[in-house]
Design a protein around this motif. Sequence first.
Motif, PDB file in Angstrom:
ATOM      1  N   CYS A   6      -4.543  -3.067  -4.676  1.00  0.00           N
ATOM      2  CA  CYS A   6      -3.253  -3.225  -4.005  1.00  0.00           C
ATOM      3  C   CYS A   6      -3.423  -4.127  -2.791  1.00  0.00           C
ATOM      4  O   CYS A   6      -4.367  -3.967  -2.018  1.00  0.00           O
ATOM      5  N   ALA A  49       0.420  -1.651   1.671  1.00  0.00           N
ATOM      6  CA  ALA A  49      -0.513  -1.631   0.537  1.00  0.00           C
ATOM      7  C   ALA A  49      -1.293  -0.326   0.509  1.00  0.00           C
ATOM      8  O   ALA A  49      -1.536   0.249  -0.562  1.00  0.00           O
ATOM      9  N   LEU A  50      -1.708   0.163   1.678  1.00  0.00           N
ATOM     10  CA  LEU A  50      -2.436   1.431   1.751  1.00  0.00           C
ATOM     11  C   LEU A  50      -1.568   2.582   1.260  1.00  0.00           C
ATOM     12  O   LEU A  50      -2.037   3.446   0.498  1.00  0.00           O
ATOM     13  N   VAL A  83      -7.688  -1.015  -2.137  1.00  0.00           N
ATOM     14  CA  VAL A  83      -6.672  -1.554  -1.234  1.00  0.00           C
ATOM     15  C   VAL A  83      -7.312  -2.640  -0.384  1.00  0.00           C
ATOM     16  O   VAL A  83      -8.334  -2.392   0.271  1.00  0.00           O
ATOM     17  N   TYR A 143      -7.228  -4.142   2.808  1.00  0.00           N
ATOM     18  CA  TYR A 143      -6.601  -3.583   4.008  1.00  0.00           C
ATOM     19  C   TYR A 143      -6.839  -4.423   5.250  1.00  0.00           C
ATOM     20  O   TYR A 143      -7.972  -4.836   5.539  1.00  0.00           O
ATOM     21  N   GLY A 195      -1.308   2.274  -2.562  1.00  0.00           N
ATOM     22  CA  GLY A 195      -2.566   2.603  -3.225  1.00  0.00           C
ATOM     23  C   GLY A 195      -2.876   4.077  -3.156  1.00  0.00           C
ATOM     24  O   GLY A 195      -3.352   4.670  -4.140  1.00  0.00           O
TER      25      GLY A 195
END
Length: 289
Positions: A253, A166-167, A155, A157, A170
């Motif tokens: 991600c 995204a986190l 990810v 982040y 993922g």
Amino acid sequence: MTGPVVTGVDGQACGTDALRLGRWLADSLGGPLIVAVVHAAPAALGSGRVDAEWVADRHRAAEAVLNGARESLKDAPGEAEYRAVASTSAAHGLHDLAEEVDASIIVVGSKLSGAKNRLFAGSTAERLLAGSQWPIAVAPQEMTASPGDHGRVGVAYVDTPDGRAALEEGAEIARRIGASLRLYTVVADQDSTLPFLVGADAEHAFLETARETYEESLRRAAATVSGVEVDWRLLTGNVVDALTELDEVDVLCCGSRGYGPARRVLLGGVSTRLLRGARSPIIVVPRSG
């Protein structure tokens, strides 16, 4: 994330990479795989017979591409559904299909003019990424590693709504496939932060503060994840260069960007450039909210 994985192919070599990634995501997420080819729809204003003959020819070509996809997946585990979709463009057709079947994700391949083993988003991928409400996965050309080889989901982040979306994506993928999760944040190196007139001491202090802030952000984010082994890495350098070189994750991600409509992918500078050269498959996640 149990809806179908819609994978678009067009008969080019990059479609094979998309099929590999789509098959893996469908198996991993527990949803069906739908392989789709988009062909031209009848024109609103056409010459009747000529238009109908041309559309029929495009439909036959689409069926030939689907037959090629069947051949590519004949030895792969799992079932797949094959669809020929009539639309004004590949991106619109895949969007419409994803909405019809309540897809969990759309998968496409990369443009052929990029370097091997790298992403280079073509027009279909770029148009899909302009406002999609679904995550969009893009497979690098001629992937050297098979999806799942690393057993790790990455990810990119940052502590923003996009980074948290995204986190979440993922972490869900990692839980479903039994993989570990690794968070990445990139802090600029000393040569690219502040003008030289600021002074070395002030620049060093700025970098240390930034590093400490990012590390704390990563720790907090990792602590929110449950049900999966998670760690994090703070990388140094240009953010795009550092993330495009990652080759230790099955997918990376990333968020789209920090503004624009909620629940839509709208590419920003980092996500756009990631799609121009990443070694790993990229999943661009819509904003939450």
